[in-house]
Motif scaffolding. Structure first.
Motif, PDB file in Angstrom:
ATOM      1  N   ILE A   3      25.427 -21.831 -20.006  1.00 27.35           N
ATOM      2  CA  ILE A   3      26.014 -21.903 -18.681  1.00 27.35           C
ATOM      3  C   ILE A   3      24.889 -21.881 -17.674  1.00 27.35           C
ATOM      4  O   ILE A   3      23.829 -21.317 -17.916  1.00 27.35           O
ATOM      5  CB  ILE A   3      26.987 -20.743 -18.433  1.00 27.35           C
ATOM      6  N   PRO A   4      25.050 -22.536 -16.504  1.00 26.01           N
ATOM      7  CA  PRO A   4      23.960 -22.585 -15.536  1.00 26.01           C
ATOM      8  C   PRO A   4      23.498 -21.229 -15.050  1.00 26.01           C
ATOM      9  O   PRO A   4      22.422 -21.114 -14.492  1.00 26.01           O
ATOM     10  CB  PRO A   4      24.560 -23.413 -14.386  1.00 26.01           C
ATOM     11  N   PHE A   5      24.302 -20.160 -15.230  1.00 29.38           N
ATOM     12  CA  PHE A   5      23.857 -18.820 -14.865  1.00 29.38           C
ATOM     13  C   PHE A   5      22.520 -18.503 -15.525  1.00 29.38           C
ATOM     14  O   PHE A   5      21.676 -17.827 -14.972  1.00 29.38           O
ATOM     15  CB  PHE A   5      24.924 -17.807 -15.297  1.00 29.38           C
ATOM     16  N   VAL A   6      22.317 -18.996 -16.752  1.00 30.63           N
ATOM     17  CA  VAL A   6      21.091 -18.706 -17.482  1.00 30.63           C
ATOM     18  C   VAL A   6      20.052 -19.736 -17.063  1.00 30.63           C
ATOM     19  O   VAL A   6      20.180 -20.890 -17.358  1.00 30.63           O
ATOM     20  CB  VAL A   6      21.330 -18.802 -18.999  1.00 30.63           C
ATOM     21  N   LEU A   7      19.056 -19.314 -16.355  1.00 29.11           N
ATOM     22  CA  LEU A   7      18.079 -20.256 -15.831  1.00 29.11           C
ATOM     23  C   LEU A   7      16.703 -19.731 -16.121  1.00 29.11           C
ATOM     24  O   LEU A   7      16.385 -18.612 -15.891  1.00 29.11           O
ATOM     25  CB  LEU A   7      18.293 -20.403 -14.323  1.00 29.11           C
ATOM     26  N   ASN A 589      19.659 -19.759  -4.902  1.00 29.08           N
ATOM     27  CA  ASN A 589      21.083 -19.847  -5.233  1.00 29.08           C
ATOM     28  C   ASN A 589      21.473 -18.932  -6.397  1.00 29.08           C
ATOM     29  O   ASN A 589      22.510 -19.134  -7.029  1.00 29.08           O
ATOM     30  CB  ASN A 589      21.473 -21.296  -5.559  1.00 29.08           C
ATOM     31  N   GLN A 590      20.663 -17.929  -6.681  1.00 31.00           N
ATOM     32  CA  GLN A 590      20.968 -17.069  -7.818  1.00 31.00           C
ATOM     33  C   GLN A 590      22.142 -16.135  -7.539  1.00 31.00           C
ATOM     34  O   GLN A 590      22.818 -15.696  -8.470  1.00 31.00           O
ATOM     35  CB  GLN A 590      19.739 -16.263  -8.214  1.00 31.00           C
ATOM     36  N   GLY A 591      22.411 -15.832  -6.277  1.00 28.92           N
ATOM     37  CA  GLY A 591      23.596 -15.040  -5.969  1.00 28.92           C
ATOM     38  C   GLY A 591      24.848 -15.784  -6.397  1.00 28.92           C
ATOM     39  O   GLY A 591      25.739 -15.212  -7.045  1.00 28.92           O
ATOM     40  N   ARG A 723      13.779 -11.242 -12.073  1.00 29.58           N
ATOM     41  CA  ARG A 723      13.879 -12.694 -12.245  1.00 29.58           C
ATOM     42  C   ARG A 723      14.868 -13.295 -11.264  1.00 29.58           C
ATOM     43  O   ARG A 723      14.641 -14.355 -10.706  1.00 29.58           O
ATOM     44  CB  ARG A 723      14.311 -12.999 -13.686  1.00 29.58           C
ATOM     45  N   ARG A 724      15.981 -12.597 -11.067  1.00 31.01           N
ATOM     46  CA  ARG A 724      17.056 -13.153 -10.252  1.00 31.01           C
ATOM     47  C   ARG A 724      16.957 -12.758  -8.781  1.00 31.01           C
ATOM     48  O   ARG A 724      17.761 -13.211  -7.975  1.00 31.01           O
ATOM     49  CB  ARG A 724      18.405 -12.675 -10.801  1.00 31.01           C
TER      50      ARG A 724
END
Length: 740
Positions: A3-7, A589-591, A723-724
């Motif tokens: 999923i794009p959450f994991v970057l 855009n990590q939020g 990281r986020r």
């Protein structure tokens, strides 16, 4: 899955198939199974009944008809029941060899047929395959129960379990005995006859409902495609995308129109480009309405029934809820740890998303004022479009500037494969002599650094109406020392296919997805265990995403990125200035990304932590979802959950009460990335150590023991937060240990 959450996004793990002597393939051109392969006439010789004679038992896709699958499933079930009968009727006392090893060797024909069916219904469904899936779902569930609930079998396994410390077994063998015992226990082996009968009924109904849910999702994601009448309404899309939309519409008999296909996620990729706000809203609303529109594909009643049956089954087994049942067997070990982590992250994630939303709203206000038009309130269908504008303003680039440097096959071969070569010494060679189930599939031989064969890898990258949404890895053949098998593994993505003759240019998220899924492939290919039930990705669900997330770190590793990020026309490398901007924007855009994922993970837990008596009926499903989002602090409309309940395929499959696994695994991943960086990064000695100590071990050792053996300490949450760019309240900062 990824999923794009994991970057740095349903993981299909197929059963192993039988060993054989490897013989060379007859040279040929890769041939796809013809579209009329749904014919009901079986092949003269059913090749599913014996191991494939192609290299590494690669499936003979071109010689197996759909009509062969049912007979192979039937024979496979009969064979396995006969094999189990030999085990339980053995008058000799149970031993590791005559019971556990015999079970590990058994079921090869069934595994081969079921692997093919489950793989093809995911990657290239057709009416015949979907009918087979529906017809056999209950029968396969009953077959599994007939074995798992066999009292004679359980008595033999239990006897070995009680004596395991005195049998002179190795660590892997002792763990295997414990694993078989616990699996039978969790299947209901100690229930009374009435309990076993009810368990069988529940499992049969759940299997049927699961097949229906997946088929509904696939059908409605295709039916919900948005038809656009005018090309000017597609302003913002590239010429290739518009051409592809016209071709897709023409394929449905809609000449002169344009078809915008949907993916099985709430957000849709085109929303980041389309300038027409009304069309963005229309696409978004079509997406979120899926599964709850009251039509033939409405999944709300099905969801209610599935959750009810799972809760009833958990109670039969002595657990308060389905989540208790699932988490007992994961590294998290219980609801408390999962809830604590999700609730620790939620305020920081939603707070960051609201701050990001404020920036987007300010840009909307400025733009509308410059146009002399009234402003409007930021909505979910605006987020991707305006976040690209903010990215361009803050970092000096947007997605469209990256894509010309991210041609798909170049990313695969000179990015994904290159990183694996640098880190592990792997070599890849495309081959065109093996059959494929669809013309888009690429096939590669994979070799170790010394030239010895390691695996065969299939790359199936394009979206199509016959393919389920998301991205995943599956194994057609699992590694096993006992069965003398080397792995055949596949990666599946859903990249929109351009019009004929046009290049496939990726988004940055699609690049990360490609690296992520290849991390799963490496986990399968590097497996070096004896017993098939411990091979590759057969690890706890909240650990399985960890190696794949680690592999994402190489997507933007400077030397790797420089090797693949080249202009598809000129071959010129991505300018250093643009590369630096990409790296600088990693926390952008990590939020949003964290919030859309966490809200879905929370929904999964809320559904599966419900006691049996509190599960809503069909007409209360969407109200329960809204209430849960509000109570957990996710009632921020511009950032909806990545999946809403009626199309949340993960939790109808292997991720039920386990969707939290992505962030749980990313805690481990973030710690491991720190370990790589602290010790020199992309170095062979580090890759060899990660392979030997973790990737090769499969499920043969405790998962967190493997993690600690690499990084040297307990998992800590702080690297993930850094990281986020997430900020935790001071009262929460002391809680740095994420797992037990």
């Amino acid at each position: 899955m990824r999923i794009p959450f994991v970057l740095a996004a349903t993981l299909a793990i197929a059963a192993p198939v039988l060993a054989q002597t490897v013989v060379p393939a007859t040279p040929r051109t890769n041939v796809a199974v013809p579209t009329d392969a749904t014919l009901d006439t079986p092949s003269a010789v059913n090749l599913l009944l014996t191991p494939s004679t192609l290299p590494l038992q690669y499936p003979p896709f071109d010689k197996i008809r759909d009509a062969d699958i049912g007979p192979a499933l039937d024979q496979g079930m009969a064979e396995q029941l006969a094999e189990v009968a030999v085990i339980v009727d053995n008058t000799a006392a149970p031993t590791f060899d005559n019971t556990i090893v015999a079970l590990e060797r058994g079921g090869r024909t069934l595994a081969r047929a079921n692997t093919l069916l489950s793989s093809l219904t995911g990657a290239d469904a057709n009416p015949a395959r979907l009918k087979l899936q529906a017809d056999y779902a209950t029968r396969l569930a009953a077959h599994r129960d007939a074995i798992a609930l066999n009292p004679k079998l359980f008595a033999r396994v239990e006897a070995l379990y009680k004596q395991r410390a005195t049998l002179g077994l190795g660590a892997q063998e002792q763990r295997l005995v414990e694993r078989h015992y616990n699996q039978l226990l969790r299947a209901g082996a100690k229930l009374d006859e009435a309990g076993k009968a009810r368990m069988k009924a529940i499992n049969g109904e759940l299997a049927q409902l699961g097949a229906r849910f997946n088929q509904n999702v696939l059908a409605e994601v295709n039916e919900s495609a948005v038809i656009v009448d005018r090309a000017e309404d597609l302003a913002g899309l590239g010429d290739e995308q518009i051409s592809a939309a016209a071709s897709a519409a023409k394929a449905r008999g809609l000449d002169g129109k344009y078809l915008v296909a949907l993916l099985n996620t709430t957000g849709q990729p085109v929303l980041s480009q389309l300038e027409n706000r009304a069309l963005r809203e229309r696409i978004y609303e079509a997406s979120v309405a899926r599964g709850s529109r009251g039509n033939a594909y409405d999944n709300t009643a099905l969801v209610s029934r599935v959750v009810t049956l799972r809760a009833e089954r958990a109670r039969l087994l002595g657990f308060a809820t389905h989540a208790d049942f699932v988490l007992k067997d994961e590294t998290a070990q219980g609801q408390q740890a999962v809830n604590a982590m999700l609730r620790q992250l939620a305020p920081a994630a939603v707070g960051a998303a609201r701050r990001e939303g404020g920036e987007l709203q300010a840009m909307i206000d400025r733009e509308q004022k410059a146009k002399g038009q009234p402003s409007f309130k930021l909505a979910a269908w605006d987020w991707s479009f305006y976040s690209e504008k903010v990215r361009a303003a803050k970092y000096g680039f947007d997605e469209s500037q990256l894509k010309p440097y991210l041609e798909m096959k170049n990313v695969l071969e000179n990015g994904v494969f290159y990183a694996a070569g640098q880190l592990y010494g792997l070599k890849f060679k495309q081959r065109n002599d093996l059959p494929v189930y669809h013309p888009d599939v690429l096939v590669y031989d994979v070799f170790n650094a010394d030239g010895s064969p390691l695996a065969i890898f299939l790359a199936d990258m394009y979206a199509r109406p016959s393919k389920r949404g998301g991205a995943w890895m599956n194994a057609y053949v699992d590694q096993s020392g006992l069965l003398n098998q080397k792995p055949v593994v596949a990666n599946h993505l859903n990249i929109p296919k351009p019009a004929d003759g046009k290049p496939t240019l990726l988004t940055w998220d699609e690049v990360n997805t490609m690296f992520h899924e290849f991390g799963h492939a490496l986990h399968g290919m590097f497996s070096n265990v004896k017993y098939p039930s411990m091979a590759g990705t057969r690890v706890p669900r909240d650990f399985v995403e960890y190696p794949s997330q680690v592999n994402e770190m190489w997507a933007d590793w400077p030397s790797v990125l420089a090797n693949y990020a080249r202009h598809y026309k000129t071959g010129e490398p991505m300018p250093r200035a643009l590369l630096d901007k990409v790296l600088a924007a990693k926390q952008f855009n990590q939020g949003f990304a964290t919030t859309e994922y966490l809200s879905a993970a929370m929904l999964d837990q809320r559904w599966h932590q419900l006691p049996l008596e509190q599960i809503p009926a069909a007409d209360g499903v969407m109200a329960f979802e809204a209430k849960a989002l509000r109570e957990e602090g996710y009632d921020y409309d511009p950032v909806p959950p990545r999946y809403r309940t009626p199309y949340f395929s993960h939790i109808m499959g292997g991720y039920a009460a386990g969707y939290y696994a992505y962030v749980w695994s990313e805690v481990l991943d973030a710690n491991t990335v720190q370990w790589f960086k602290a010790n020199g990064g992309l170095k062979r000695e580090l890759g060899d150590a990660f392979r030997a100590k973790l990737l090769s071990q499969g499920g043969s050792q405790d998962a967190l023991t493997l993690f600690r053996g690499v990084v040297g300490h307990e998992p800590q949450i702080q690297p993930l937060l850094e990281r986020r760019g997430l900020v935790i309240e001071k009262s929460e900062k002391a809680k740095t240990t994420a797992t037990k």
